[in-house]
Scaffold this active site. Structure first.
Site, PDB file in Angstrom:
ATOM      1  N   TYR A   1      28.769 -19.614 -34.557  1.00 43.35           N
ATOM      2  CA  TYR A   1      29.028 -20.837 -35.353  1.00 43.35           C
ATOM      3  C   TYR A   1      28.629 -20.894 -36.458  1.00 43.35           C
ATOM      4  CZ  TYR A   1      29.000 -25.667 -37.047  1.00 43.35           C
ATOM      5  OH  TYR A   1      29.274 -26.674 -37.497  1.00 43.35           O
TER       6      TYR A   1
ATOM      7  N   ASN B   1      14.849 -33.076 -28.575  1.00 44.21           N
ATOM      8  CA  ASN B   1      16.103 -33.430 -27.423  1.00 44.21           C
ATOM      9  C   ASN B   1      15.699 -34.161 -26.233  1.00 44.21           C
ATOM     10  OD1 ASN B   1      17.895 -31.847 -29.143  1.00 44.21           O
ATOM     11  ND2 ASN B   1      17.582 -30.023 -27.983  1.00 44.21           N
TER      12      ASN B   1
ATOM     13  N   PRO C   1      21.219 -19.217 -25.315  1.00 44.98           N
ATOM     14  CA  PRO C   1      20.582 -17.969 -26.091  1.00 44.98           C
ATOM     15  C   PRO C   1      20.691 -18.116 -27.639  1.00 44.98           C
ATOM     16  CG  PRO C   1      22.620 -17.529 -24.678  1.00 44.98           C
ATOM     17  CD  PRO C   1      22.660 -19.047 -24.769  1.00 44.98           C
TER      18      PRO C   1
ATOM     19  N   THR D   1      27.266 -27.259 -42.884  1.00 44.31           N
ATOM     20  CA  THR D   1      26.325 -27.841 -41.861  1.00 44.31           C
ATOM     21  C   THR D   1      24.758 -27.253 -42.264  1.00 44.31           C
ATOM     22  OG1 THR D   1      25.399 -27.169 -39.621  1.00 44.31           O
ATOM     23  CG2 THR D   1      26.966 -25.705 -40.325  1.00 44.31           C
ATOM     24  N   ASP D   2      23.863 -27.960 -41.832  1.00 45.81           N
ATOM     25  CA  ASP D   2      22.287 -27.270 -42.034  1.00 45.81           C
ATOM     26  C   ASP D   2      22.103 -26.185 -41.325  1.00 45.81           C
ATOM     27  OD1 ASP D   2      22.166 -28.464 -39.567  1.00 45.81           O
ATOM     28  OD2 ASP D   2      20.450 -29.735 -39.905  1.00 45.81           O
ATOM     29  N   GLU D   3      23.097 -25.767 -40.192  1.00 40.53           N
ATOM     30  CA  GLU D   3      22.910 -24.675 -39.291  1.00 40.53           C
ATOM     31  C   GLU D   3      22.821 -23.274 -39.970  1.00 40.53           C
ATOM     32  OE1 GLU D   3      24.228 -24.991 -35.319  1.00 40.53           O
ATOM     33  OE2 GLU D   3      24.544 -27.227 -35.728  1.00 40.53           O
TER      34      GLU D   3
ATOM     35  N   LYS E   1      30.153 -20.422 -40.542  1.00 42.48           N
ATOM     36  CA  LYS E   1      30.152 -21.566 -41.625  1.00 42.48           C
ATOM     37  C   LYS E   1      29.526 -21.047 -42.701  1.00 42.48           C
ATOM     38  CE  LYS E   1      31.141 -25.592 -41.461  1.00 42.48           C
ATOM     39  NZ  LYS E   1      32.390 -26.181 -41.698  1.00 42.48           N
TER      40      LYS E   1
HETATM   41  P1  NAD Z   1      35.241 -31.441 -34.409  1.00 45.66           P
HETATM   42  O1  NAD Z   1      35.206 -30.157 -33.452  1.00 45.66           O
HETATM   43  O2  NAD Z   1      34.956 -32.960 -33.902  1.00 45.66           O
HETATM   44  O3  NAD Z   1      36.745 -31.833 -35.154  1.00 45.66           O
HETATM   45  C1  NAD Z   1      37.262 -30.558 -35.647  1.00 45.66           C
HETATM   46  C2  NAD Z   1      38.742 -30.953 -36.080  1.00 45.66           C
HETATM   47  O4  NAD Z   1      39.411 -29.770 -36.858  1.00 45.66           O
HETATM   48  C3  NAD Z   1      39.741 -31.299 -34.822  1.00 45.66           C
HETATM   49  O5  NAD Z   1      40.508 -32.410 -35.255  1.00 45.66           O
HETATM   50  C4  NAD Z   1      40.400 -30.057 -34.783  1.00 45.66           C
HETATM   51  O6  NAD Z   1      41.763 -30.154 -34.062  1.00 45.66           O
HETATM   52  C5  NAD Z   1      40.580 -29.500 -36.062  1.00 45.66           C
HETATM   53  N1  NAD Z   1      40.828 -28.101 -36.332  1.00 45.66           N
HETATM   54  C6  NAD Z   1      40.097 -27.132 -35.635  1.00 45.66           C
HETATM   55  N2  NAD Z   1      40.804 -26.014 -35.842  1.00 45.66           N
HETATM   56  C7  NAD Z   1      41.850 -26.188 -36.972  1.00 45.66           C
HETATM   57  C8  NAD Z   1      42.534 -25.364 -37.506  1.00 45.66           C
HETATM   58  N3  NAD Z   1      42.668 -24.034 -37.285  1.00 45.66           N
HETATM   59  N4  NAD Z   1      43.479 -25.950 -38.265  1.00 45.66           N
HETATM   60  C9  NAD Z   1      43.613 -27.274 -38.464  1.00 45.66           C
HETATM   61  N5  NAD Z   1      42.749 -28.116 -37.790  1.00 45.66           N
HETATM   62  C10 NAD Z   1      41.906 -27.431 -36.973  1.00 45.66           C
HETATM   63  O7  NAD Z   1      34.255 -31.261 -35.558  1.00 45.66           O
HETATM   64  P2  NAD Z   1      33.153 -32.512 -36.489  1.00 45.66           P
HETATM   65  O8  NAD Z   1      32.130 -32.551 -35.657  1.00 45.66           O
HETATM   66  O9  NAD Z   1      34.066 -33.455 -36.690  1.00 45.66           O
HETATM   67  O10 NAD Z   1      32.863 -31.505 -37.805  1.00 45.66           O
HETATM   68  C11 NAD Z   1      33.460 -31.639 -38.834  1.00 45.66           C
HETATM   69  C12 NAD Z   1      33.122 -30.761 -39.758  1.00 45.66           C
HETATM   70  O11 NAD Z   1      31.617 -31.001 -40.253  1.00 45.66           O
HETATM   71  C13 NAD Z   1      32.989 -29.120 -39.460  1.00 45.66           C
HETATM   72  O12 NAD Z   1      33.313 -28.294 -40.440  1.00 45.66           O
HETATM   73  C14 NAD Z   1      31.523 -28.983 -38.941  1.00 45.66           C
HETATM   74  O13 NAD Z   1      31.114 -27.848 -39.178  1.00 45.66           O
HETATM   75  C15 NAD Z   1      30.891 -29.826 -39.868  1.00 45.66           C
HETATM   76  N6  NAD Z   1      29.440 -30.679 -39.600  1.00 45.66           N
HETATM   77  C16 NAD Z   1      29.433 -31.139 -38.340  1.00 45.66           C
HETATM   78  C17 NAD Z   1      28.289 -31.667 -37.848  1.00 45.66           C
HETATM   79  C18 NAD Z   1      28.067 -32.423 -36.596  1.00 45.66           C
HETATM   80  O14 NAD Z   1      27.042 -32.829 -36.215  1.00 45.66           O
HETATM   81  N7  NAD Z   1      29.194 -32.576 -35.645  1.00 45.66           N
HETATM   82  C19 NAD Z   1      27.129 -31.707 -38.675  1.00 45.66           C
HETATM   83  C20 NAD Z   1      27.321 -31.227 -40.078  1.00 45.66           C
HETATM   84  C21 NAD Z   1      28.475 -30.581 -40.346  1.00 45.66           C
HETATM   85  P1  TYD Z   2      24.642 -29.989 -30.114  1.00 48.78           P
HETATM   86  O1  TYD Z   2      25.142 -31.238 -29.947  1.00 48.78           O
HETATM   87  O2  TYD Z   2      25.420 -28.873 -29.199  1.00 48.78           O
HETATM   88  O3  TYD Z   2      24.500 -29.517 -31.471  1.00 48.78           O
HETATM   89  P2  TYD Z   2      23.763 -28.229 -32.259  1.00 48.78           P
HETATM   90  O4  TYD Z   2      23.728 -27.129 -31.219  1.00 48.78           O
HETATM   91  O5  TYD Z   2      24.947 -27.815 -33.093  1.00 48.78           O
HETATM   92  O6  TYD Z   2      22.622 -28.720 -32.908  1.00 48.78           O
HETATM   93  O7  TYD Z   2      22.965 -29.715 -29.400  1.00 48.78           O
HETATM   94  C1  TYD Z   2      22.111 -30.343 -29.812  1.00 48.78           C
HETATM   95  C2  TYD Z   2      20.655 -30.118 -29.223  1.00 48.78           C
HETATM   96  O8  TYD Z   2      20.878 -30.424 -28.009  1.00 48.78           O
HETATM   97  C3  TYD Z   2      20.390 -28.474 -29.142  1.00 48.78           C
HETATM   98  O9  TYD Z   2      19.392 -28.254 -29.306  1.00 48.78           O
HETATM   99  C4  TYD Z   2      21.122 -28.189 -27.911  1.00 48.78           C
HETATM  100  C5  TYD Z   2      20.767 -29.182 -27.015  1.00 48.78           C
HETATM  101  N1  TYD Z   2      21.623 -29.477 -25.822  1.00 48.78           N
HETATM  102  C6  TYD Z   2      21.270 -29.659 -24.341  1.00 48.78           C
HETATM  103  O10 TYD Z   2      19.955 -29.812 -24.309  1.00 48.78           O
HETATM  104  N2  TYD Z   2      21.990 -29.814 -23.625  1.00 48.78           N
HETATM  105  C7  TYD Z   2      23.345 -29.776 -23.580  1.00 48.78           C
HETATM  106  O11 TYD Z   2      24.100 -30.009 -22.737  1.00 48.78           O
HETATM  107  C8  TYD Z   2      23.813 -29.864 -24.974  1.00 48.78           C
HETATM  108  C9  TYD Z   2      25.354 -29.809 -25.427  1.00 48.78           C
HETATM  109  C10 TYD Z   2      22.948 -29.475 -26.093  1.00 48.78           C
END
Ligand code: NAD
Ligand code: TYD
Length: 341
Positions: A156, A255, A280, A131-133, A160
């Site tokens: 988180y 947002n 936080p 992730t970019d985070e 990562k």
């Molecule tokens: P998600 O939370 O929707 O899904 C995570 C999946 O991993 C779930 O199916 C869960 O059951 C499985 N899982 C969790 N712990 C596990 C374990 N110990 N063993 C096996 N399976 C396990 O996540 P997502 O949003 O689909 O993200 C997927 C990946 O992409 C992550 O690594 C996340 O860091 C990365 N990512 C997400 C975003 C985003 O915007 N959602 C952006 C950039 C990168």
């Molecule tokens: P989120 O979807 O949790 O992704 P990330 O924190 O990984 O970027 O949140 C996206 C943005 O939205 C973040 O700046 C936090 C904000 N946010 C709210 O303002 N209200 C909410 O209820 C949630 C879940 C997120």
């Protein structure tokens, strides 16, 4: 090129979209999905794949070596050289603030166990989805490049970043064939309604208050999930081993602008917006420079936000029962029925 792929976390948001993409774009590939089905894993994201001869679901946890072995056994039964794409993670910042330990267990320990097993089994390629985070927070200007120093701010993103370093060490020490991607915020079908966009869609549809953290001016760089999945496929097939690839859409919004857009698409009043106590350590701005993946692999996003956000809202509207079953917990009953878990 490899025809058998182990995908970890395939029952989650991005993993499920990735499996659907592969079924469409690489129909001859054999797929093994290793997923623990945490609260974020939902087999109802994958009903179209069930029963497909080239697909196996392994209900298992990446923190348990014997579960990882089961995935490799399933892959061996399907035949061919094996590669792996690693999505499985604890992924929600707010949960990591409440409790960091599960993030260390899955994201750090689980990734190391997976690296060890993948190396022992001689995988052809290993794509680590990050992730970019991990880069921390930007001010008003500038972009994250692959050279930006890591400076994670939440449990988180720290977990990562640790996993990224373990992947880097495996490449450097063992010549392990891994590649890492770092993507910005995704949106699209099957996203768990704890993340900003699906949470706001769900609440707005029900006429509930929409909680906006702080002043609502935090900026995220939004990418449609299918574009992210296409980028991962390009990295898997054509990326240079050992490299990191940033993925993003140059699509920055505050947002509050996102929340207003969701309300307007749904024809709901902005009176539903509630400014609530800030998260936080809330990162102010993320923005990705994705020129490397464009230059080297020819990837660029195909979807414009103006079209893909309404598409996403429409998906949640037409999948009301998916959303309802997630919100009321019924999607877990399915798991109990199928796997006794
Ligand atoms: P998600 O939370 O929707 O899904 C995570 C999946 O991993 C779930 O199916 C869960 O059951 C499985 N899982 C969790 N712990 C596990 C374990 N110990 N063993 C096996 N399976 C396990 O996540 P997502 O949003 O689909 O993200 C997927 C990946 O992409 C992550 O690594 C996340 O860091 C990365 N990512 C997400 C975003 C985003 O915007 N959602 C952006 C950039 C990168
Ligand atoms: P989120 O979807 O949790 O992704 P990330 O924190 O990984 O970027 O949140 C996206 C943005 O939205 C973040 O700046 C936090 C904000 N946010 C709210 O303002 N209200 C909410 O209820 C949630 C879940 C997120």
């Amino acid at each position: 090129m490899t025809k058998t792929l182990i995908v970890t976390g395939g029952a989650g948001f991005i993993g499920a979209n990735f499996l659907h993409l592969l079924r469409r774009e690489r129909p001859d590939w054999k797929l093994v999905n290793l997923d623990a089905l945490t609260y974020a894993g939902n087999l109802e994201n994958l009903t179209e794949l069930e029963g497909h001869p080239g697909y196996r679901f392994v209900h298992g946890d990446i923190t348990r070596p014997e579960d990882i072995e089961s995935a490799f056994t399933a892959a061996r039964e399907l035949g061919g050289g094996v590669s792996l794409v690693h999505f499985a993670a604890e992924s929600h910042v707010d949960r990591s603030i409440r409790s960091g330990l599960p993030f260390v267990q899955t994201n750090v320990v689980g990734t190391q166990l997976l690296l060890d097993a993948a190396r022992a089994h001689g995988v052809e390629r290993f794509v680590h989805v990050s992730t970019d985070e991990v880069y921390g927070s930007l001010g008003e200007s500038g972009y994250f490049t692959e050279e930006t120093p890591l400076a994670p701010n939440s449990p988180y993103s720290a977990s990562k970043a640790a996993s990224d370093m373990l992947v880097r060490a495996a490449v450097h020490t063992h010549g392990f064939p891994a590649l890492t991607t770092r993507c910005s915020n995704n949106y699209g079908p099957y996203q768990f309604p704890e993340k900003l966009i699906p949470l706001m869609i769900s609440k707005a549809q029900d006429g509930e208050p929409l909680p906006v953290y702080g002043d609502g001016k935090n900026v995220r760089d939004w990418l449609y999930v299918v574009d992210h999945c296409e980028a991962i496929l390009a990295v898997l097939e054509r990326g240079r081993v050992g490299e990191v690839y940033n993925i993003g859409g140059h699509n920055e919004y505050e947002n509050l602008a996102i929340v207003r857009r969701v309300l307007s698409e749904l024809g709901k009043s902005e009176d539903l917006i509630r400014f609530v106590k800030d998260r936080p350590g809330h990162d102010r701005r993320y923005a990705i420079d994705a020129s490397k993946i464009g230059r080297e692999l020819g990837w660029k996003p195909r979807h414009r936000f103006e079209e893909a956000l309404p598409l996403t809202i429409e998906w949640y509207r037409t999948h009301a029962s998916w959303l309802q079953r997630v919100r009321n917990g019924a999607y877990r009953e399915y798991l109990t029925r199928q796997y006794g878990g």
